[in-house]
Design an enzyme around this catalytic site. Structure first.
Site, mmCIF file in Angstrom:
data_model
loop_
_atom_site.group_PDB
_atom_site.id
_atom_site.type_symbol
_atom_site.label_atom_id
_atom_site.label_comp_id
_atom_site.label_asym_id
_atom_site.label_seq_id
_atom_site.Cartn_x
_atom_site.Cartn_y
_atom_site.Cartn_z
ATOM 1 N N TYR A 147 144.147 40.057 -66.086
ATOM 2 C CA TYR A 147 145.402 39.953 -65.331
ATOM 3 C C TYR A 147 145.126 39.241 -64.010
ATOM 4 O O TYR A 147 144.446 39.764 -63.134
ATOM 5 C CB TYR A 147 146.034 41.329 -65.075
ATOM 6 C CG TYR A 147 146.394 42.113 -66.328
ATOM 7 C CD1 TYR A 147 146.521 41.481 -67.567
ATOM 8 C CD2 TYR A 147 146.604 43.480 -66.270
ATOM 9 C CE1 TYR A 147 146.847 42.203 -68.714
ATOM 10 C CE2 TYR A 147 146.936 44.211 -67.413
ATOM 11 C CZ TYR A 147 147.048 43.561 -68.622
ATOM 12 O OH TYR A 147 147.365 44.282 -69.751
ATOM 13 N N HIS A 150 139.987 44.737 -74.914
ATOM 14 C CA HIS A 150 141.364 44.230 -74.833
ATOM 15 C C HIS A 150 141.861 43.707 -76.183
ATOM 16 O O HIS A 150 143.004 43.928 -76.566
ATOM 17 C CB HIS A 150 141.437 43.120 -73.778
ATOM 18 C CG HIS A 150 142.770 43.000 -73.114
ATOM 19 N ND1 HIS A 150 142.917 42.588 -71.816
ATOM 20 C CD2 HIS A 150 144.030 43.226 -73.561
ATOM 21 C CE1 HIS A 150 144.206 42.570 -71.504
ATOM 22 N NE2 HIS A 150 144.900 42.949 -72.545
ATOM 23 N N SER A 153 154.019 47.726 -72.924
ATOM 24 C CA SER A 153 155.354 47.093 -72.959
ATOM 25 C C SER A 153 156.417 48.057 -73.496
ATOM 26 O O SER A 153 157.195 47.711 -74.394
ATOM 27 C CB SER A 153 155.327 45.799 -73.782
ATOM 28 O OG SER A 153 154.353 44.918 -73.277
ATOM 29 N N PRO A 154 156.480 49.271 -72.951
ATOM 30 C CA PRO A 154 157.438 50.262 -73.459
ATOM 31 C C PRO A 154 158.892 49.873 -73.206
ATOM 32 O O PRO A 154 159.798 50.430 -73.836
ATOM 33 C CB PRO A 154 157.068 51.540 -72.695
ATOM 34 C CG PRO A 154 156.419 51.056 -71.442
ATOM 35 C CD PRO A 154 155.681 49.810 -71.829
ATOM 36 N N LEU A 155 159.082 48.917 -72.277
ATOM 37 C CA LEU A 155 160.446 48.436 -72.003
ATOM 38 C C LEU A 155 160.689 47.083 -72.673
ATOM 39 O O LEU A 155 161.603 46.352 -72.289
ATOM 40 C CB LEU A 155 160.655 48.309 -70.484
ATOM 41 C CG LEU A 155 160.489 49.608 -69.697
ATOM 42 C CD1 LEU A 155 160.431 49.349 -68.194
ATOM 43 C CD2 LEU A 155 161.655 50.554 -70.017
ATOM 44 N N GLY A 156 159.872 46.769 -73.666
ATOM 45 C CA GLY A 156 160.046 45.487 -74.359
ATOM 46 C C GLY A 156 159.930 44.315 -73.400
ATOM 47 O O GLY A 156 160.746 43.400 -73.441
ATOM 48 N N GLY A 196 160.692 44.227 -70.476
ATOM 49 C CA GLY A 196 161.888 44.178 -69.623
ATOM 50 C C GLY A 196 163.177 43.991 -70.407
ATOM 51 O O GLY A 196 164.260 44.298 -69.910
HETATM 52 N N1 LIG Z 1 146.909 45.899 -73.990
HETATM 53 C C1 LIG Z 1 147.639 44.817 -73.969
HETATM 54 O O1 LIG Z 1 147.369 43.843 -74.666
HETATM 55 C C2 LIG Z 1 148.817 44.768 -73.060
HETATM 56 C C3 LIG Z 1 149.825 43.780 -73.232
HETATM 57 C C4 LIG Z 1 150.920 43.791 -72.365
HETATM 58 C C5 LIG Z 1 151.026 44.769 -71.379
HETATM 59 N N2 LIG Z 1 150.038 45.698 -71.228
HETATM 60 C C6 LIG Z 1 150.113 46.761 -70.205
HETATM 61 O O2 LIG Z 1 151.365 47.427 -70.330
HETATM 62 C C7 LIG Z 1 152.047 47.418 -69.076
HETATM 63 C C8 LIG Z 1 153.542 47.366 -69.302
HETATM 64 O O3 LIG Z 1 153.883 46.290 -70.174
HETATM 65 P P1 LIG Z 1 154.778 45.044 -69.731
HETATM 66 O O4 LIG Z 1 154.705 44.847 -68.273
HETATM 67 O O5 LIG Z 1 154.401 43.946 -70.669
HETATM 68 O O6 LIG Z 1 156.237 45.434 -70.194
HETATM 69 P P2 LIG Z 1 157.300 46.569 -69.874
HETATM 70 O O7 LIG Z 1 156.695 47.685 -69.152
HETATM 71 O O8 LIG Z 1 157.938 46.797 -71.183
HETATM 72 O O9 LIG Z 1 158.329 45.768 -68.952
HETATM 73 C C9 LIG Z 1 157.964 45.253 -67.708
HETATM 74 C C10 LIG Z 1 159.068 44.340 -67.237
HETATM 75 O O10 LIG Z 1 160.262 45.085 -67.075
HETATM 76 C C11 LIG Z 1 160.738 45.003 -65.738
HETATM 77 N N3 LIG Z 1 161.192 46.352 -65.388
HETATM 78 C C12 LIG Z 1 160.437 47.467 -65.249
HETATM 79 N N4 LIG Z 1 161.203 48.541 -64.981
HETATM 80 C C13 LIG Z 1 162.486 48.092 -64.973
HETATM 81 C C14 LIG Z 1 163.722 48.728 -64.740
HETATM 82 N N5 LIG Z 1 163.804 50.030 -64.510
HETATM 83 N N6 LIG Z 1 164.850 47.954 -64.784
HETATM 84 C C15 LIG Z 1 164.779 46.633 -65.024
HETATM 85 N N7 LIG Z 1 163.622 45.979 -65.252
HETATM 86 C C16 LIG Z 1 162.482 46.707 -65.215
HETATM 87 C C17 LIG Z 1 159.572 44.523 -64.920
HETATM 88 O O11 LIG Z 1 160.021 43.686 -63.862
HETATM 89 P P3 LIG Z 1 159.468 43.881 -62.350
HETATM 90 O O12 LIG Z 1 157.994 43.959 -62.422
HETATM 91 O O13 LIG Z 1 159.949 42.652 -61.663
HETATM 92 O O14 LIG Z 1 160.109 45.133 -61.874
HETATM 93 C C18 LIG Z 1 158.777 43.680 -65.918
HETATM 94 O O15 LIG Z 1 159.294 42.365 -65.976
HETATM 95 C C19 LIG Z 1 151.485 46.192 -68.354
HETATM 96 O O16 LIG Z 1 151.641 46.300 -66.956
HETATM 97 C C20 LIG Z 1 150.034 46.236 -68.774
HETATM 98 O O17 LIG Z 1 149.322 47.147 -67.957
HETATM 99 C C21 LIG Z 1 148.957 45.716 -72.065
#
Ligand SMILES: NC(=O)c1ccc[n+]([C@@H]2O[C@H](COP(=O)([O-])OP(=O)(O)OC[C@H]3O[C@@H](n4cnc5c(N)ncnc54)[C@H](OP(=O)(O)O)[C@@H]3O)[C@@H](O)[C@H]2O)c1
Length: 325
Positions: free
Chosen positions: A56, A124, A203-206, A208
């Site tokens: 990252y 990873h 990515s629990p919020l897809g 975003g």
């Molecule tokens: N192991 C892997 O290969 C892998 C892959 C992807 C992700 N991850 C991990 O999983 C974590 C979460 O996944 P992710 O960031 O991909 O996706 P996510 O948690 O599904 O969604 C994050 C996105 O949603 C937005 N968001 C968050 N809360 C919100 C809310 N209440 N209302 C509106 N928008 C909201 C964030 O924007 P803002 O930041 O601008 O608020 C960001 O753009 C990452 O930080 C990372 O640590 C791991």
């Protein structure tokens, strides 16, 4: 906040993903100061589990997390990942879980995080050129040396998990899981439960999308990684909006936000599941954490369980090729 055990490691039931604090997604202003405040607010509200990775940034996300937790190390379960940067020459984006690469990676992560141990150290992506036994053998050695406490895998398939777990107990599997990515339910979750391995949905919020705040592909900047994700493109985007409308209908019944329902549904899937929603904004971390107190009725759970499946693969072709199945 409630604490749960994932494979014997105690974490808050909701964690914080730090990835979007250092690029990848690009809507609205973000800053290191706001990201740091977001981490501090999460800790204040009882979050103990912070997720980052060497790739990252690369590197700058671990540095940011390291600075933010300075003086608060004991409050935090730090999870980071190796294997998406090949230090022998390929650089960032090249999969490499060879023992020599892990040795270099771990020293860098420890330094950037400002700590002398990592609580949960994930591979990873599975490296097809290195037997998983060699990778886990090296990680087991790092545990003996006190540099890491627990071993995790990310996007590993059932065979790899079994082979890895036979070398040394695996604490957690991190894989995408959410209302629009239900794949882990078929084989992975039953296996994890059989072996006593915890599950960390990423990515629990897809990314975003499931929050309902991304209403059109034009909301995404040209350099936003999601522009390469099939679910955010063309007709798939429009079809997937219908899923969000269904989630919003449940949210309206409860006076909650769509994001909160997406998280509450995940929390209802079991006490061995610790999602790590990502945000770089204080208001959103507060909103997301408040989902812990939302109770979904059996009727609402049924409705969410029966959502139309998402249109489009969850990663680009290259991204899917890197996933172990
Ligand atoms: N192991 C892997 O290969 C892998 C892959 C992807 C992700 N991850 C991990 O999983 C974590 C979460 O996944 P992710 O960031 O991909 O996706 P996510 O948690 O599904 O969604 C994050 C996105 O949603 C937005 N968001 C968050 N809360 C919100 C809310 N209440 N209302 C509106 N928008 C909201 C964030 O924007 P803002 O930041 O601008 O608020 C960001 O753009 C990452 O930080 C990372 O640590 C791991």
């Amino acid at each position: 906040m409630k604490h749960i055990l994932i494979g014997g490691l105690e974490v808050s039931c909701l964690g914080l993903g730090a990835m979007s604090m250092s690029g990848f997604y690009d809507i609205g202003a973000g800053s290191d100061e706001e990201s740091t405040r977001t981490i501090h607010r999460a800790l204040e509200l009882g979050v103990t589990h912070i997720d980052t990775a060497e790739i990252y940034g690369p590197y700058i996300n671990e540095e940011l997390v390291g600075r933010a937790i300075k003086g608060r190390r004991d409050q935090v379960v730090i999870a980071t990942k190796f294997g998406f940067v090949s230090h022998a020459g390929g650089g960032p984006g090249v999969i490499d879980s060879s023992p020599a690469n892990i040795r270099i990676a771990v020293e860098g992560s420890l330094k950037r995080l400002g700590t002398d141990y990592i609580d949960l150290y994930y591979q990873h992506r599975v490296d097809r050129n290195t037997p998983i036994e060699d990778t886990v053998g090296t990680l087991a050695q790092l545990i003996k040396e006190g540099k890491i406490k627990h071993i995790g895998l990310s996007e590993a398939g059932v065979d790899t998990i079994r082979r890895a777990h036979a070398v040394h107990p695996i604490t957690a599997l991190q894989t995408e899981y959410s209302l629009w990515t239900r794949d882990p339910e078929a084989e992975l979750l039953p296996l994890l439960r059989e072996l006593g391995i915890g599950f960390v949905p990423y990515s629990p919020l897809g990314h975003g999308f499931l929050t309902g705040q991304i209403k059109s592909p034009e909301d995404l900047a040209d350099n936003d990684w999601r522009k390469t994700n099939p679910r955010f493109i063309g007709e798939n985007f429009q079809r997937n909006l219908r899923i969000v409308e269904e989630v919003k209908a449940v949210a309206d019944q409860l006076g909650a936000t769509t994001a909160q329902i997406a998280l509450a549904w995940l929390l209802a899937q079991g006490n061995d599941i610790a999602p790590i929603p990502g945000t770089r904004r204080v208001a959103r971390v507060e909103e997301n954490i408040a989902s812990e107190s939302i109770e979904l009725s059996s009727e609402q759970l049924k409705r969410l369980n029966n959502l139309t499946p998402a249109s489009g693969e969850r990663h680009s072709e290259a991204g899917m090729a890197a996933i172990d199945r």
